[in-house]
Design a protein around this motif. Structure first.
Motif, mmCIF file in Angstrom:
data_model
loop_
_atom_site.group_PDB
_atom_site.id
_atom_site.type_symbol
_atom_site.label_atom_id
_atom_site.label_comp_id
_atom_site.label_asym_id
_atom_site.label_seq_id
_atom_site.Cartn_x
_atom_site.Cartn_y
_atom_site.Cartn_z
ATOM 1 N N THR A 68 0.838 -1.204 0.000
ATOM 2 C CA THR A 68 0.000 0.000 0.000
ATOM 3 C C THR A 68 0.867 1.246 0.000
ATOM 4 O O THR A 68 1.970 1.252 0.546
ATOM 5 C CB THR A 68 -0.917 0.021 1.234
ATOM 6 O OG1 THR A 68 -0.096 0.097 2.405
ATOM 7 C CG2 THR A 68 -1.774 -1.224 1.310
ATOM 8 N N SER A 69 0.371 2.304 -0.608
ATOM 9 C CA SER A 69 1.070 3.595 -0.630
ATOM 10 C C SER A 69 0.071 4.684 -0.291
ATOM 11 O O SER A 69 -0.828 4.988 -1.093
ATOM 12 C CB SER A 69 1.697 3.860 -2.000
ATOM 13 O OG SER A 69 2.241 5.175 -2.051
ATOM 14 N N ALA A 70 0.221 5.250 0.916
ATOM 15 C CA ALA A 70 -0.667 6.344 1.304
ATOM 16 C C ALA A 70 -0.388 7.590 0.476
ATOM 17 O O ALA A 70 -1.284 8.391 0.198
ATOM 18 C CB ALA A 70 -0.489 6.640 2.791
ATOM 19 N N THR A 71 0.879 7.766 0.059
ATOM 20 C CA THR A 71 1.244 8.948 -0.731
ATOM 21 C C THR A 71 0.570 8.920 -2.097
ATOM 22 O O THR A 71 0.004 9.922 -2.555
ATOM 23 C CB THR A 71 2.776 9.010 -0.901
ATOM 24 O OG1 THR A 71 3.386 9.005 0.388
ATOM 25 C CG2 THR A 71 3.186 10.263 -1.670
ATOM 26 N N HIS A 72 0.617 7.744 -2.761
ATOM 27 C CA HIS A 72 0.034 7.631 -4.110
ATOM 28 C C HIS A 72 -1.422 7.192 -4.097
ATOM 29 O O HIS A 72 -2.058 7.135 -5.153
ATOM 30 C CB HIS A 72 0.859 6.649 -4.946
ATOM 31 C CG HIS A 72 2.301 7.041 -5.088
ATOM 32 N ND1 HIS A 72 3.275 6.590 -4.227
ATOM 33 C CD2 HIS A 72 2.915 7.858 -5.978
ATOM 34 C CE1 HIS A 72 4.442 7.099 -4.592
ATOM 35 N NE2 HIS A 72 4.259 7.884 -5.645
ATOM 36 N N GLN A 73 -1.948 6.844 -2.914
ATOM 37 C CA GLN A 73 -3.337 6.412 -2.782
ATOM 38 C C GLN A 73 -3.623 5.210 -3.689
ATOM 39 O O GLN A 73 -4.615 5.166 -4.418
ATOM 40 C CB GLN A 73 -4.295 7.559 -3.103
ATOM 41 C CG GLN A 73 -4.187 8.741 -2.149
ATOM 42 C CD GLN A 73 -4.792 8.426 -0.785
ATOM 43 O OE1 GLN A 73 -6.002 8.311 -0.653
ATOM 44 N NE2 GLN A 73 -3.946 8.277 0.200
ATOM 45 N N LYS A 74 -2.705 4.222 -3.659
ATOM 46 C CA LYS A 74 -2.862 3.043 -4.497
ATOM 47 C C LYS A 74 -2.475 1.788 -3.713
ATOM 48 O O LYS A 74 -1.731 1.858 -2.736
ATOM 49 C CB LYS A 74 -1.973 3.134 -5.754
ATOM 50 C CG LYS A 74 -2.303 4.294 -6.691
ATOM 51 C CD LYS A 74 -1.355 4.316 -7.869
ATOM 52 C CE LYS A 74 -1.546 5.567 -8.723
ATOM 53 N NZ LYS A 74 -2.869 5.610 -9.356
ATOM 54 N N GLN A 91 -11.105 9.603 -4.798
ATOM 55 C CA GLN A 91 -11.166 10.720 -3.860
ATOM 56 C C GLN A 91 -12.559 11.327 -3.797
ATOM 57 O O GLN A 91 -13.026 11.729 -2.733
ATOM 58 C CB GLN A 91 -10.138 11.790 -4.268
ATOM 59 C CG GLN A 91 -8.692 11.364 -4.095
ATOM 60 C CD GLN A 91 -8.333 11.246 -2.632
ATOM 61 O OE1 GLN A 91 -8.882 11.941 -1.794
ATOM 62 N NE2 GLN A 91 -7.418 10.340 -2.318
ATOM 63 N N ARG A 452 3.720 14.835 13.160
ATOM 64 C CA ARG A 452 3.311 15.731 12.070
ATOM 65 C C ARG A 452 2.167 16.631 12.545
ATOM 66 O O ARG A 452 1.147 16.788 11.873
ATOM 67 C CB ARG A 452 2.885 14.913 10.847
ATOM 68 C CG ARG A 452 3.992 14.057 10.264
ATOM 69 C CD ARG A 452 3.528 13.284 9.060
ATOM 70 N NE ARG A 452 3.164 14.175 7.970
ATOM 71 C CZ ARG A 452 2.581 13.757 6.846
ATOM 72 N NH1 ARG A 452 2.310 12.463 6.696
ATOM 73 N NH2 ARG A 452 2.276 14.620 5.903
ATOM 74 N N ASP A 455 0.681 19.437 10.195
ATOM 75 C CA ASP A 455 -0.302 19.036 9.176
ATOM 76 C C ASP A 455 -1.669 18.795 9.798
ATOM 77 O O ASP A 455 -2.702 19.174 9.238
ATOM 78 C CB ASP A 455 0.171 17.761 8.468
ATOM 79 C CG ASP A 455 1.433 18.000 7.646
ATOM 80 O OD1 ASP A 455 1.714 19.170 7.342
ATOM 81 O OD2 ASP A 455 2.130 17.020 7.327
#
Length: 466
Positions: A68-74, A91, A452, A455
């Motif tokens: 999973t990649s939270a950055t790329h949402q994939k 999204q 963080r 953010d």
């Protein structure tokens, strides 16, 4: 979805990410399709307002070997026969679900409720508070000497009857390892260790001018000095070049004071001892996974180490009735913590990291298996007796599965924040004014909490705009 008939009814308590608890309706087995792979997954069903239709956890991720990649949402995963499958987030749909969930949550919040519903809601909140997090284990007091019933030790209340008998017998046989008053402390042999100051000879001695105190505080100071003289911790001194003043610091108990000495000038003239102190996070992490723990604390630990004979007069302090110096290592001296850590590292060098963890005067005996706990405790007591170190029975707890260590609640399954440590955060109310938002963002920035934090506080900063 019309699947109520397929739900296996079973009520279980489920804790969410925010610490709130709910009761499940049951479980249901459903096929999850990630083209072209189909996996059967078991879901817990709850009757709550939520922006999510379902949550897929690590069992599903592990079953399809996904990354999973939270950055790329994939999400990507290998396809049988070769190739890589990919799932893309939507999204627009996510925002729509979140808005619907929030709308339903607000509608549910303002529905009229009866007094009975309010009582039930209050009861659920009380139950939720009880599970976040669990307190230290209950203990019971056991007498160590039948002729002196006030001499007691604390052991875990969840021990089996046989374990209680064994531990009680062990503590009674080793009651001489506890100090009930300063007179019970022989002190560590100066040939093993003593505290040296190593004052820079280029620094000029500083003799502070005596401070004046109110009559009530003078009486408190005099009572403390009489107590230290009676225990042999201090002695009267003449013609001392270094002189410090005493300082009264209020204790947590209302109306009680602690008498300290202001060694600021002396500490400036002493070089820093770079002896390393253990990392607290590593010590606390190493306590998890143990079935039984014993928490031990030395009786006036610093005062069990003697001052070097050439440095005693440098610890001199002045009060209204005379000047005195310490014969033992006092609190407030630079490098006192390093000296004590050097001592305990020397005493428990074979046990640290295996059966014990030690941070200055806080000692913990651990045992992954319950049967080994008494053996590990026997080794620790044998070394304490060899070096003549005494324990404080009021601060020691033996044979528990959880307890407080270095500010954390340590248990067999891991560590948790102690309820007293996070009470202010748990009880903080939602901000309703600009000033309260400013206060909240200031605290988050100062504590860097959570990770963080900038953010996550972006919404608050936007709310502060005109």
């Amino acid at each position: 979805m019309g699947l109520e008939a397929k739900i296996n009814k079973s009520a279980r308590s489920l804790t969410g990410f925010n610490g709130a608890t709910t009761v499940t309706v049951g479980t249901i087995d459903l096929n999850v399709y990630s083209p072209p792979v189909v996996c059967l997954q078991t879901f817990m069903v709850i009757n709550e307002v939520s922006p999510y239709n379902g949550i897929l956890g690590r069992p599903w991720i592990g079953m399809i070997n996904a990354i999973t990649s939270a950055t790329h949402q994939k999400i990507r995963y290998p396809i049988p026969g070769g190739g890589v499958g990919q799932i893309n987030s939507d999204q627009a749909m996510a925002r729509k679900c979140s808005a619907q969930g929030l709308k339903k949550s607000k509608q549910a919040q303002f529905l009229p409720v009866s007094q009975a519903d309010l009582k039930e809601q209050s009861k659920r909140q009380d139950q939720a508070e009880e599970v976040y997090p669990e307190p230290e284990e209950d203990v019971e007091l056991i007498p160590l000497d039948p002729d002196q019933p006030d001499k007691k030790a604390r052991i875990g209340s969840r021990l089996s009857p046989d374990e209680k008998v064994e531990l009680t017998t062990f503590l009674k046989n080793n009651k001489d390892m506890f100090a009930w008053s300063p007179s019970d402390m022989p002190g560590i042999d100066s040939n093993i260790i003593c505290h040296r100051l190593h004052v820079n000879p280029a620094c000029k001695p500083v003799a502070q001018k005596r401070r004046n105190f109110a009559p009530k505080r003078v009486a408190i100071i005099k009572a403390e000095i009489d107590k230290l003289l009676a225990t042999g911790f201090i002695e009267e001194v003449s013609y001392s070049e270094w002189l410090a003043n005493v300082v009264l610091v209020a204790k947590q108990e209302k109306g009680k004071w602690r008498v300290c000495v202001d060694y600021t000038d002396l500490n400036k003239a002493c070089p820093k001892d770079n002896f390393p102190l253990p990392r607290i996070d590593q010590l606390v992490d190493s306590t998890s996974g143990n079935q039984l723990l014993s928490f031990m604390d030395a009786y006036s630990g610093y005062n069990q180490i003697l001052m070097h004979k050439d440095d005693k007069t440098k610890t001199s302090f002045i009060i209204e009735i005379g000047t005195y110096c310490y014969k033992v290592m006092p609190f407030g001296l630079k490098n006192a913590g390093a000296t004590y850590q050097r001592l305990v590292n020397k005493i428990f060098k074979e046990q640290i990291g295996k059966t014990m963890e030690v941070y200055v005067d806080d000692m913990l005996v651990k045992a992954p298996k319950r049967a080994d706990h008494l053996k590990n405790l026997t080794e620790a007591f044998s070394l304490l007796r060899q070096y003549r170190m005494k324990l404080n029975p009021s601060k020691c707890t033996f044979g528990v599965s959880s307890g407080r260590f270095l500010g954390y609640l340590v248990t067999q399954r891991g560590i948790e924040a102690h309820p007293r440590q996070i009470k202010a955060i748990l009880e903080i109310k939602s901000p309703s004014t600009v000033k309260e938002i400013q206060s909240l963002t200031g605290r988050a920035a100062a504590l860097n909490l959570p990770s963080r934090s900038t953010d996550k506080c972006k919404t608050f900063f936007k709310a502060l705009k005109k």
